[in-house]
Design a protein around this motif. Structure first.
Motif, PDB file in Angstrom:
ATOM      1  N   ILE A 255      11.176  25.295  84.186  1.00 35.49           N
ATOM      2  CA  ILE A 255      10.008  26.151  83.990  1.00 35.49           C
ATOM      3  C   ILE A 255      10.429  27.371  83.180  1.00 35.49           C
ATOM      4  O   ILE A 255      11.481  27.965  83.423  1.00 35.49           O
ATOM      5  CB  ILE A 255       9.426  26.572  85.347  1.00 35.49           C
ATOM      6  CG1 ILE A 255       8.972  25.327  86.114  1.00 35.49           C
ATOM      7  CG2 ILE A 255       8.262  27.534  85.159  1.00 35.49           C
ATOM      8  CD1 ILE A 255       8.532  25.622  87.516  1.00 35.49           C
ATOM      9  N   ASN A 256       9.600  27.739  82.196  1.00 37.16           N
ATOM     10  CA  ASN A 256       9.956  28.848  81.316  1.00 37.16           C
ATOM     11  C   ASN A 256       9.336  30.169  81.735  1.00 37.16           C
ATOM     12  O   ASN A 256       9.872  31.230  81.406  1.00 37.16           O
ATOM     13  CB  ASN A 256       9.544  28.515  79.872  1.00 37.16           C
ATOM     14  CG  ASN A 256      10.432  27.450  79.275  1.00 37.16           C
ATOM     15  OD1 ASN A 256      10.206  26.265  79.486  1.00 37.16           O
ATOM     16  ND2 ASN A 256      11.482  27.845  78.568  1.00 37.16           N
ATOM     17  N   SER A 257       8.228  30.131  82.425  1.00 36.16           N
ATOM     18  CA  SER A 257       7.672  31.403  82.869  1.00 36.16           C
ATOM     19  C   SER A 257       6.712  31.189  84.025  1.00 36.16           C
ATOM     20  O   SER A 257       6.138  30.108  84.177  1.00 36.16           O
ATOM     21  CB  SER A 257       6.938  32.121  81.727  1.00 36.16           C
ATOM     22  OG  SER A 257       5.710  31.478  81.444  1.00 36.16           O
ATOM     23  N   ILE A 258       6.569  32.257  84.830  1.00 28.96           N
ATOM     24  CA  ILE A 258       5.566  32.311  85.895  1.00 28.96           C
ATOM     25  C   ILE A 258       4.787  33.599  85.668  1.00 28.96           C
ATOM     26  O   ILE A 258       5.372  34.684  85.611  1.00 28.96           O
ATOM     27  CB  ILE A 258       6.202  32.310  87.280  1.00 28.96           C
ATOM     28  CG1 ILE A 258       7.143  31.112  87.439  1.00 28.96           C
ATOM     29  CG2 ILE A 258       5.139  32.295  88.365  1.00 28.96           C
ATOM     30  CD1 ILE A 258       7.949  31.137  88.721  1.00 28.96           C
ATOM     31  N   THR A 259       3.464  33.491  85.523  1.00 28.17           N
ATOM     32  CA  THR A 259       2.642  34.629  85.138  1.00 28.17           C
ATOM     33  C   THR A 259       1.454  34.745  86.073  1.00 28.17           C
ATOM     34  O   THR A 259       0.910  33.736  86.541  1.00 28.17           O
ATOM     35  CB  THR A 259       2.135  34.463  83.685  1.00 28.17           C
ATOM     36  OG1 THR A 259       3.251  34.225  82.839  1.00 28.17           O
ATOM     37  CG2 THR A 259       1.394  35.705  83.219  1.00 28.17           C
TER      38      THR A 259
END
Length: 658
Positions: free
Chosen positions: A101-105
């Motif tokens: 996973i590259n980001s959590i926003t």
């Protein structure tokens, strides 16, 4: 049809397939090469599609699981959308634990946002926050171990409400995948294609608190396609329904310099572009298809099919393989097959004779052992040597014999339990002036949990009759034991003074102590005074009795007297209720739910309406005749459907006393 002994048929059965294979091999050799090429190409595509689908689904699944976890923390109050700065440690741990996973926003309806991101191709993680303290500007920081802030990287305008993932979640009003979109670095450079799993977060009142998403980079898809190449000169590509590139094994860009998507037909790779133009419409590919294309003088085969996934993503995978690389292996295989085929045929003939001979003796022993078991000789040992399979089969037969022996003992025990339980039920209805009584009970297994009883109180002037009916949760041995326990407790209490409610309270307390509140039963008690034509009753979670007055042609409502089922709450107290002035001809029926909840073959329930109609139709008959009519109507209604629950009921008809 009786076949000959295996001593003679065994060698023949081994010889015939070998001869048939040799003949068939010579007949199909001329066209088998092309078929094998098609099969090989199809298997290559299936394997590639399966590997890509498995890897891609793994990335997608992790993104969904991460949003599930963070959403749970929000719902439980551990993460507060009003205090986004407190989210940093949780986001850091989740992104560190999920490298796919590259980001959590998270973005709020007011435009505030926070994220933890891993930019493709870069080391380390970055943290961003936008709230009232930053004047709704995003400030990005580089983070160190455990998510500690190290240095500020930049400040810029950012509104999460304008992002594709935010709009996708609100449009779906549910968790969903966004369309594929290009990630743009804060410097303005295009990094990669990405896709986001987003979900709206609502409070208990249904008000939107924000949108949560987890992004993954599709660069990993291109990398995996490149690593998964089966043939040296083969290429593969993953495209959307619109034909735009999502990933490719070729070293070409899948995103334009302006951040726009690149169509596969316009890819900077001749073979990829030629293959895409040959397919023309990717949206029309809803099942595996094969195309042929010539690119730069070389013939290629294109296998294209929808990518199987659990998320409804409408993507296509295309594998492009040179015909020469497929057929070269088939040609070599054909030559080798001719050389090896003859040797295999001769070897198989010899081995067939040996194997057939070695199997005759164990098979004969097996047949004898099976005959002994069939005749009931379970204690005779079964020991058969020879091949591993015969040894294993010998062990299975021993276990089967032991299991059959145990089942026979269990069957005998069940028959004895059924006989004992049947003796616990009344052998015949009581003979009391002014009352016509009949009881009926049918279990769906050998033993059951339904119970009815008649207790005559001869010490009273009017010889009152106590009618008991209970229904234990479930059926079978456990239910039968609980039923027998309740019967014993009740009969021991019936000889003492007290109301019906006190009887039920006594039974309930003892059952709770015995079962620990883990099993329960319903029960209804009725004391019928034929002289005064009065019925006293107490109910522990059971359906109320049905009372029919033929003079008025109506079914009467009984006074409320309900309580919890027995065996649940030790402190439960039960009370009595009274039905006065019962008239001759009136009919009272108390039964278990297995009667009116019985179902026919289509799943329809028998129901109380149909039961009442049978009572009304046969109201002038005796109690036993009405009971038989109910049982017959229920049997006809159920037809060939299996009886899934015990059926028990007691029917009382008031008669003239003198």
């Amino acid at each position: 049809m009786r076949l000959p002994s295996i001593r003679y048929s065994g060698p023949i059965l081994f010889l015939l397939p070998v001869v048939a294979v040799v003949i068939a091999f010579s007949l199909v050799a001329s066209w088998q090469g092309h078929r094998l090429a098609d099969e090989l190409a199809g298997r290559v595509m299936e394997q590639a599609a399966a590997r890509v689908a498995s890897t891609t689904n793994g990335y997608l699944r992790n993104a969904a699981l991460v949003t599930d976890y963070v959403a749970i923390l929000i719902a439980e109050g551990e993460l507060d959308p009003q205090r986004l700065r407190d989210w940093r440690p949780v986001l850091y741990r989740q992104l560190s634990a999920n490298p796919e996973i590259n980001s959590i926003t998270f973005g709020t309806p007011s435009g505030e946002a926070t994220w933890m991101i891993r930019y493709p191709g870069e080391l380390g993680l970055e943290y961003a926050i936008s709230d009232a303290d930053t004047n709704r500007q995003i400030i990005e920081y580089r983070v160190g171990v455990n998510g500690s802030v190290e240095s500020e990287l930049g400040v810029y305008a950012y509104d999460p409400r304008e992002r594709p993932w935010y709009r996708a979640a609100l449009a779906a009003d549910d968790q969903t995948w966004s369309d594929v979109y290009a990630w743009v670095r804060r410097s303005g450079d295009v990094s990669t294609l990405g896709i986001a799993y987003a979900r709206p977060i609502y409070d208990s009142g249904g008000e939107l608190r924000g949108v949560l998403d987890a992004d993954i980079s599709l660069l990993d898809v291109s990398r995996f396609l490149k690593e998964a190449k089966t043939f040296e000169s083969a290429e593969s590509m993953l495209v959307g329904r619109d034909g735009n590139l999502i990933g490719t094994s070729a070293d070409i860009a899948v995103v334009g310099v302006d951040g726009g998507r690149i169509a596969s037909a316009g890819a900077d790779h001749p073979l990829i572009a030629d293959a895409a133009r040959k397919v023309q419409s990717f949206s029309a590919v809803d099942a595996p298809q094969v195309f042929e294309v010539n690119s730069e003088g070389i013939d290629y085969r294109i296998d294209i099919r929808p990518l199987e996934n659990s998320w409804g993503l409408d993507w296509r995978l295309a594998v492009i393989v040179p015909d020469s690389e497929i057929t070269s292996g088939v040609t070599r295989l054909r030559r080798q097959a001719w050389a090896i085929g003859g040797a295999i045929a001769l070897a198989t003939l010899f081995l067939g004779l040996v194997a057939s001979s070695s199997m005759v003796r164990p098979v004969t022993r097996l047949a004898a052992a099976v005959r002994r078991i069939g005749s009931g000789e379970f204690d005779e040992p079964v020991n058969i040597g020879g091949h591993l399979e015969f040894v294993q089969l010998s062990g299975e037969l021993r276990r089967m014999s032991a299991g059959l022996k145990d089942r026979m003992r269990l069957r005998q025990s069940l028959e004895l339990a059924m006989e004992i339980q049947q003796k616990l039920l009344p052998g015949q209805p009581p003979n009391i002036a002014g009352l016509d009584v009949a009881g009926h009970s049918t279990y769906c297994d050998e033993t059951g949990g339904d119970y009815y009883d008649f207790i005559e109180l001869h010490e009273t002037p009017s010889h009152e009759l106590v009618v008991v009916l209970g229904d234990v949760m479930g059926h079978g041995i456990a239910a039968a034991l609980l039923m027998a326990t309740a019967r014993g407790i009740l009969r021991s209490r019936a000889g003492e003074e007290g109301s019906l409610g006190q009887w039920l309270t006594h039974v309930n307390r003892l059952l709770v102590k015995d079962t620990g509140g883990e099993r329960f039963m319903t029960m209804v008690l009725l004391v019928i005074d034929p002289a005064k034509r009065r019925v006293r009753l107490a109910n522990a979670g059971h359906d109320a009795p049905i009372v029919y007055d033929p003079a008025q042609d109506q079914f009467m409502d009984l006074p409320e007297s309900g309580g919890l089922p027995l065996g649940i709450v030790e402190q439960e107290e039960y009370e009595d209720a009274t039905l006065e002035r019962c008239q001759p001809g009136q009919i009272l029926l108390v039964g278990t739910d297995g009667l009116w909840e019985s179902q026919d073959g289509e799943g329809a329930a028998y129901g109380k309406d149909r039961l009442q109609e049978v009572i009304r139709t046969n109201a002038k008959s005796s109690a036993e005749e009405i009971s038989a009519a109910i049982a017959a109507d229920l049997h006809n209604f159920r037809g060939k459907a299996r009886q899934d629950d015990d059926v028990t009921f007691v029917l009382i008809k008031f008669m003239d006393v003198g």
